[in-house]
Scaffold this motif. Structure first.
Motif, mmCIF file in Angstrom:
data_model
loop_
_atom_site.group_PDB
_atom_site.id
_atom_site.type_symbol
_atom_site.label_atom_id
_atom_site.label_comp_id
_atom_site.label_asym_id
_atom_site.label_seq_id
_atom_site.Cartn_x
_atom_site.Cartn_y
_atom_site.Cartn_z
ATOM 1 N N MET A 1 0.826 -1.209 0.000
ATOM 2 C CA MET A 1 0.000 0.000 0.000
ATOM 3 C C MET A 1 0.859 1.258 0.000
ATOM 4 S SD MET A 1 -2.965 1.087 2.704
ATOM 5 C CE MET A 1 -3.543 2.763 2.821
ATOM 6 N N ILE A 2 1.968 1.243 0.760
ATOM 7 C CA ILE A 2 2.862 2.401 0.818
ATOM 8 C C ILE A 2 4.012 2.186 -0.160
ATOM 9 C CG2 ILE A 2 4.472 3.676 2.283
ATOM 10 C CD1 ILE A 2 2.624 3.190 4.604
ATOM 11 N N PRO A 3 4.306 3.168 -1.012
ATOM 12 C CA PRO A 3 5.401 3.011 -1.985
ATOM 13 C C PRO A 3 6.731 2.739 -1.285
ATOM 14 C CG PRO A 3 4.030 4.906 -2.533
ATOM 15 C CD PRO A 3 3.590 4.436 -1.178
ATOM 16 N N ASN A 32 -0.020 9.611 -12.658
ATOM 17 C CA ASN A 32 1.158 9.686 -11.788
ATOM 18 C C ASN A 32 1.083 8.647 -10.665
ATOM 19 O OD1 ASN A 32 2.733 12.347 -12.607
ATOM 20 N ND2 ASN A 32 0.546 12.833 -12.692
ATOM 21 N N VAL A 33 0.647 7.446 -11.004
ATOM 22 C CA VAL A 33 0.515 6.383 -9.996
ATOM 23 C C VAL A 33 1.872 6.099 -9.346
ATOM 24 C CG1 VAL A 33 -0.049 3.953 -9.621
ATOM 25 C CG2 VAL A 33 -1.467 5.346 -11.132
ATOM 26 N N GLY A 34 1.890 6.075 -8.017
ATOM 27 C CA GLY A 34 3.121 5.800 -7.284
ATOM 28 C C GLY A 34 4.012 7.006 -7.095
ATOM 29 N N LYS A 35 3.613 8.162 -7.641
ATOM 30 C CA LYS A 35 4.425 9.376 -7.522
ATOM 31 C C LYS A 35 3.714 10.409 -6.642
ATOM 32 C CE LYS A 35 6.611 8.869 -12.071
ATOM 33 N NZ LYS A 35 6.841 9.515 -13.382
ATOM 34 N N SER A 91 -1.611 2.712 -6.157
ATOM 35 C CA SER A 91 -2.039 1.801 -7.211
ATOM 36 C C SER A 91 -3.416 2.231 -7.698
ATOM 37 C CB SER A 91 -2.101 0.351 -6.705
ATOM 38 O OG SER A 91 -3.271 0.148 -5.947
ATOM 39 N N THR A 92 -3.848 1.626 -8.794
ATOM 40 C CA THR A 92 -5.168 1.964 -9.345
ATOM 41 C C THR A 92 -6.260 1.050 -8.795
ATOM 42 O OG1 THR A 92 -4.780 0.532 -11.261
ATOM 43 C CG2 THR A 92 -4.171 2.865 -11.479
ATOM 44 N N ASP A 93 -5.922 0.167 -7.865
ATOM 45 C CA ASP A 93 -6.916 -0.729 -7.271
ATOM 46 C C ASP A 93 -7.988 0.081 -6.551
ATOM 47 O OD1 ASP A 93 -5.445 -2.834 -8.189
ATOM 48 O OD2 ASP A 93 -4.443 -3.223 -6.268
#
Length: 223
Positions: A1-3, A32-35, A91-93
């Motif tokens: 869940m956390i990058p 910008n997923v994960g950014k 994430s896109t979940d």
């Protein structure tokens, strides 16, 4: 869940022309997923492409992507590595969300507002919110707009009687989001993770000490 690493987005956040504030903010996060994206980037993306104005309700729309649309968007309360006004979608979940809401009829809503004195009815630690429609929210910012909320969580009773004023209360936008963070919209049970995410550092420390004691583990030394 956390990058695993804190990486900042270099997105100029211009040119998002989706038809609504929510869709423009979502498009920014999906690109910008994960950014890490900042408040300024979100405001630029949310800007009305026709008027060039930043919508005052952008922060509420951001919260609704979490509570209503089921996206995970982390803030400082979720990931201490983030600074204030920094956010990241890991994430896109998406989580499951509750069914479509029933709303009170206009006559019912008028009675609810009269009973509430045209103020937000949220109470916390015995203290009422008391913000009136048209006030400026001193915490969330923007003009207060009162909306109908089920007195019993929607996930427990989605078919609240639209004719019964006792089935409804008036809440400001900030406390609508707070209530959604307290209750899991799919199970009707307390959203423990949501509550912990909203807690301050001292409250998180107290919860941690309680759990360590409960599970018979060593007490965590204070920092």
């Amino acid at each position: 869940m956390i990058p695993t690493a804190k990486i900042y987005s270099d997105d100029p956040a211009t040119g998002y022309g989706e038809s609504s504030v929510s869709k423009r903010i979502l498009a920014l996060f999906l690109a910008n997923v994960g950014k890490v994206v900042t408040r300024e980037q979100i405001q630029k993306a949310a800007t009305n492409p026709e008027t060039g104005l930043i919508p005052e309700n952008w922060h509420q729309r951001l919260s609704e992507l979490r509570t209503d649309s089921g996206y995970t968007i982390l803030a400082k309360r979720d990931w201490p590595e983030l600074a204030a006004s920094e956010y990241v979608m890991p994430s896109t979940d998406r989580r499951a969300t509750a069914a479509k809401r029933v709303m009170p009829k206009p006559k019912t809503w008028a009675e609810v507002l009269k009973r509430a004195g045209n103020c937000c009815q949220w109470r916390e630690d015995g203290q009422p919110c008391g913000l009136r429609a048209g006030d400026i929210d001193p915490i969330g910012g923007g003009t207060v707009r009162l909306t109908a909320d089920h007195t019993t969580p929607h996930s427990i009773n989605p078919a609240a009687d639209p004719d019964d004023p006792n089935a409804w209360q008036a809440l400001c936008a900030r406390h609508q989001v707070t209530k959604k963070n307290y209750w899991d919209s799919t199970t009707g049970k307390m959203n423990i993770l949501g509550i912990l995410q909203n807690a301050n550092r001292q409250q998180k420390e107290e919860a941690l000490q309680f759990l360590l004691t409960y599970f018979g583990m060593a007490t965590r030394p204070k920092e």
